[in-house]
Design an enzyme around this catalytic site. Sequence first.
Site: not given
Ligand code: CO
Length: 214
Positions: A98, A101
Site C-alpha cells: 500500500h 507504507c
Molecule cells: Co505497510
Amino acid sequence: MNAYDKLLLQNKAWSKERIAADKDFFKRLESRQSPKFLWIGCSDSRVPANEITGTPPGDIFVHRNIANMVVHTDLNMLSVLEYAVKILKVDHIIVCGHYGCGGIGAAFSNSNLGLINKWLRNIKEVYKIHQKEVDDVKDPEDRVNKLVELNVIEQCRDLVKTSIIQNAWKVRKAPEIHGWVYGLGDGLINELITIEPDFEKIDPIFRYDFDQLG
Ligand code: CO
C-alpha cells in the site's frame, strides 16, 4: 462503553446479521474452507484483505506482515504458502502493498530500531536492487511509493524462487501471482504485475530440478 467491550458487542450483532441474511452461512463455513486466493499483505490496520475486496469469510487465505514481505527463511510465511498452494490449491496469490507504507518508509531511515532492523534489512536489499530508479524520484513521499511498488514486484518474483511455487507450476500449472498496491487515500487497488505459471521461464539459477529429486 470502552473500545474493547465494543468489539465483542459488535461481534454479536455481526453474527446475528449474517444469520438473518443467510441462515446456513456459518454452517457452510464450519465444515470446510476452499478459498481461491492467498493474500500476502501488510499488517497495516487500514488494509484488511476481505473488506477492501468486498469478500466474505472463506474467500481469502491470509498472511500479513510488516511491508508484505516474502522472506525465504520465514517459516511462518512458508508454512502459510505451502498450506495454501499444496492443500487448499489456491488459483491466485496476491501480494498487496500500500502507498504510504510505514515499513517501507522506515527502511530508508538510519535509525537503530533493534529487532526490527533485521526485518527492514530485507527491504533495504530491495532498495539496493533498484537504487537508481528510486533515487531518481526527488519527492520523499513519491520515493517511498516508488519503493512500495518495486518491493511488491520483487516479492512476487521471490515467490517464484520458492520450491513450493515451482512444484505447483510443474504439477498443476497454477497459481498465478499478482502484485497489487492499495491506495489509502482512495481505497483503490493498482494492479502492477501478473506472473503466469510457466516453469520453463523460471530464471535458471533459481529453478529446481524436480525430476532429479524423483
Ligand atoms: Co505497510
